[in-house]
Design an enzyme around this catalytic site. Sequence first.
Site, PDB file in Angstrom:
ATOM      1  N   GLY A  10       0.812  -1.217   0.000  1.00 50.91           N
ATOM      2  CA  GLY A  10       0.000   0.000   0.000  1.00 50.91           C
ATOM      3  C   GLY A  10       0.845   1.267   0.000  1.00 50.91           C
ATOM      4  CE1 TYR A  11       1.664   7.998  -0.488  1.00 50.34           C
ATOM      5  CE2 TYR A  11       0.109   8.385   1.300  1.00 50.34           C
ATOM      6  CZ  TYR A  11       1.100   8.845   0.444  1.00 50.34           C
ATOM      7  OH  TYR A  11       1.509  10.146   0.522  1.00 50.34           O
ATOM      8  CB  ILE A  12       2.071   4.428   4.731  1.00 48.05           C
ATOM      9  CG1 ILE A  12       1.113   5.617   4.568  1.00 48.05           C
ATOM     10  CG2 ILE A  12       3.160   4.768   5.745  1.00 48.05           C
ATOM     11  CD1 ILE A  12       0.282   5.914   5.802  1.00 48.05           C
ATOM     12  CG  LEU A  33      -2.003  -7.913  -3.802  1.00 48.47           C
ATOM     13  CD1 LEU A  33      -1.686  -8.656  -5.111  1.00 48.47           C
ATOM     14  CD2 LEU A  33      -0.997  -6.773  -3.600  1.00 48.47           C
ATOM     15  CB  SER A  34      -8.287  -6.007  -0.438  1.00 49.44           C
ATOM     16  OG  SER A  34      -7.662  -5.425   0.686  1.00 49.44           O
ATOM     17  CG  PHE A  80       2.030  -0.323   7.027  1.00 47.84           C
ATOM     18  CD1 PHE A  80       2.067   1.012   7.382  1.00 47.84           C
ATOM     19  CD2 PHE A  80       3.227  -0.984   6.815  1.00 47.84           C
ATOM     20  CE1 PHE A  80       3.268   1.678   7.521  1.00 47.84           C
ATOM     21  CE2 PHE A  80       4.442  -0.331   6.951  1.00 47.84           C
ATOM     22  CZ  PHE A  80       4.463   1.000   7.305  1.00 47.84           C
ATOM     23  CB  SER A 124      -5.143   7.258  12.696  1.00 47.89           C
ATOM     24  OG  SER A 124      -5.744   8.447  12.260  1.00 47.89           O
ATOM     25  CE1 TYR A 148      -8.597   3.960   9.609  1.00 41.66           C
ATOM     26  CE2 TYR A 148      -9.149   6.168  10.377  1.00 41.66           C
ATOM     27  CZ  TYR A 148      -8.206   5.244   9.957  1.00 41.66           C
ATOM     28  OH  TYR A 148      -6.893   5.601   9.896  1.00 41.66           O
ATOM     29  CE  LYS A 152      -5.657   2.494  11.514  1.00 39.70           C
ATOM     30  NZ  LYS A 152      -4.693   1.463  11.103  1.00 39.70           N
ATOM     31  CG  ASN A 197     -12.666   8.657   0.765  1.00 38.80           C
ATOM     32  OD1 ASN A 197     -13.792   8.968   0.418  1.00 38.80           O
ATOM     33  ND2 ASN A 197     -12.275   7.403   0.917  1.00 38.80           N
ATOM     34  CG  ASP A 294     -13.888  16.818   7.576  1.00 38.87           C
ATOM     35  OD1 ASP A 294     -13.549  15.619   7.704  1.00 38.87           O
ATOM     36  OD2 ASP A 294     -13.847  17.426   6.488  1.00 38.87           O
TER      37      ASP A 294
HETATM   38  N1  UFG Z   1     -10.939  18.190   2.038  1.00 38.92           N
HETATM   39  C1  UFG Z   1     -11.591  18.995   1.122  1.00 38.92           C
HETATM   40  N2  UFG Z   1     -11.953  18.452  -0.064  1.00 38.92           N
HETATM   41  C2  UFG Z   1     -11.721  17.153  -0.393  1.00 38.92           C
HETATM   42  C3  UFG Z   1     -11.053  16.324   0.560  1.00 38.92           C
HETATM   43  C4  UFG Z   1     -10.686  16.886   1.776  1.00 38.92           C
HETATM   44  O1  UFG Z   1     -11.826  20.178   1.387  1.00 38.92           O
HETATM   45  O2  UFG Z   1     -12.096  16.710  -1.485  1.00 38.92           O
HETATM   46  C5  UFG Z   1     -10.488  18.786   3.321  1.00 38.92           C
HETATM   47  C6  UFG Z   1     -11.139  18.160   4.538  1.00 38.92           C
HETATM   48  O3  UFG Z   1     -12.373  18.752   4.829  1.00 38.92           O
HETATM   49  C7  UFG Z   1     -10.066  18.401   5.593  1.00 38.92           C
HETATM   50  C8  UFG Z   1      -8.753  18.311   4.814  1.00 38.92           C
HETATM   51  O4  UFG Z   1      -9.113  18.543   3.462  1.00 38.92           O
HETATM   52  O5  UFG Z   1     -10.185  19.699   6.122  1.00 38.92           O
HETATM   53  C9  UFG Z   1      -8.067  16.975   4.922  1.00 38.92           C
HETATM   54  O6  UFG Z   1      -8.976  15.942   4.587  1.00 38.92           O
HETATM   55  P1  UFG Z   1      -8.488  14.442   4.308  1.00 38.92           P
HETATM   56  O7  UFG Z   1      -9.688  13.634   3.934  1.00 38.92           O
HETATM   57  O8  UFG Z   1      -7.345  14.447   3.357  1.00 38.92           O
HETATM   58  O9  UFG Z   1      -7.895  13.975   5.721  1.00 38.92           O
HETATM   59  P2  UFG Z   1      -8.608  13.873   7.144  1.00 38.92           P
HETATM   60  O10 UFG Z   1      -7.856  14.779   8.046  1.00 38.92           O
HETATM   61  O11 UFG Z   1     -10.062  14.005   7.072  1.00 38.92           O
HETATM   62  O12 UFG Z   1      -8.363  12.334   7.476  1.00 38.92           O
HETATM   63  C10 UFG Z   1      -7.061  11.802   7.548  1.00 38.92           C
HETATM   64  C11 UFG Z   1      -7.074  10.326   7.189  1.00 38.92           C
HETATM   65  C12 UFG Z   1      -7.861   9.553   8.183  1.00 38.92           C
HETATM   66  C13 UFG Z   1      -7.397   9.836   9.545  1.00 38.92           C
HETATM   67  C14 UFG Z   1      -7.330  11.309   9.840  1.00 38.92           C
HETATM   68  C15 UFG Z   1      -6.624  11.542  11.132  1.00 38.92           C
HETATM   69  O13 UFG Z   1      -7.646  10.140   5.923  1.00 38.92           O
HETATM   70  O14 UFG Z   1      -7.664   8.178   7.927  1.00 38.92           O
HETATM   71  O15 UFG Z   1      -6.583  11.974   8.820  1.00 38.92           O
HETATM   72  O16 UFG Z   1      -6.599  12.866  11.484  1.00 38.92           O
HETATM   73  F1  UFG Z   1      -8.222   9.265  10.437  1.00 38.92           F
END
Ligand code: UFG
Length: 338
Positions: A10-12, A33-34, A80, A124, A148, A152, A197, A294
């Site tokens: 995976g990524y990390i 490999l899922s 991981f 996390s 999720y 963790k 995401n 968020d």
């Molecule tokens: N964001 C947008 N548009 C997008 C995607 C994200 O504005 O299309 C914003 C979010 O609202 C947030 C920031 O970008 O403010 C970061 O969002 P991410 O989805 O990249 O990351 P998160 O902080 O939400 O989540 C990440 C990991 C999770 C983990 C978390 C821990 O994806 O697995 O950090 O803090 F749980």
Amino acid sequence: MRVLVTGGAGYIGSHTTLALLKEGHDVLVVDDLSNSSVESLHRVAELAGREAGFVEANVRDEAALDAAFADFTPEAVIHFAGWKAVGESTQIPLVYYRENLGSTITLLEVMAQHGCRSIVFSSSATVYGELSEPPFTEDAPTGATNPYGRTKHMIEQILADVAAADDQLRVAVLRYFNPIGADESGRIGEDPKGIPNNLLPFVAQVAAGRREKLMVFGDDYPTPDGTGTRDYIHVVDLAAGHLAALGHLQDHDGYHVWNLGTGQPSSVLDIVHAFEKASGVTIPYEVAPRRPGDVASSFADPKLAQTELGWRAELSVEQACADTHRWQAANPNGFADA
Ligand code: UFG
């Protein structure tokens, strides 16, 4: 050392496998490999000049894991493998509990059977939730707000319990903030399936012309520009943090928790601007409502890892954006282009 890496395709995981190989460690990757591609391991081998062993198996597959331990006799494990999408976890929580908890329990049992006593676990910053204000130190209160995150949090507790019961066990829990970037070669990187995401892969796909525009989730947070702030850490720094933790476990027993972050918050718009500068491409965006779940702001107090591990993040957000862009531009469809 001989290090067994679950989720190493995976990524990390792939960036950490590369760092381990470069440092001279022997690596066996166990990955089903899922949500990853074996092509990442071919490229890791090309970059390192030597390859990791690979077993295609789910970590819950006790027979496969037992055979891998018997054959490779690892001295340490980096774990991981796991399901990691917050939104999805609210739709199919049982899959998250089964996969993330089940794999960790099986792994710990097989480790015990084979006398393997050191484990580094991918946790996390999500475990800090909204229980206190950033910057988060490792002793801040923990909890979680989605299935999720709860997996963790529960795995951290399982590891603490198992370490308390077995004074031979050495556990490093690493709480990642927001991993971004890619190896500077542009050969490996984050390759999410479907619509990303996370912010950086989405921005990178907009820059590459694969998506029309970024939706900025909320501009009315109590932050300097109103958009959410996070602690974005370069995946190459993150990989180095795993090697530092592994080194620490060689002469320290017990249960340890370290934040892996930079301590520097960046807003969504900071990232958009850094990416535009790094890529030379304008990123069209539109402000949309806040994304449910968020938090306004999350960033680390990274001092403990500096003091105890001698590790600190070195690479900038600008560097990470340049590296992500290089990876995305050369591999518009990720590893599927191979
Ligand atoms: N964001 C947008 N548009 C997008 C995607 C994200 O504005 O299309 C914003 C979010 O609202 C947030 C920031 O970008 O403010 C970061 O969002 P991410 O989805 O990249 O990351 P998160 O902080 O939400 O989540 C990440 C990991 C999770 C983990 C978390 C821990 O994806 O697995 O950090 O803090 F749980």
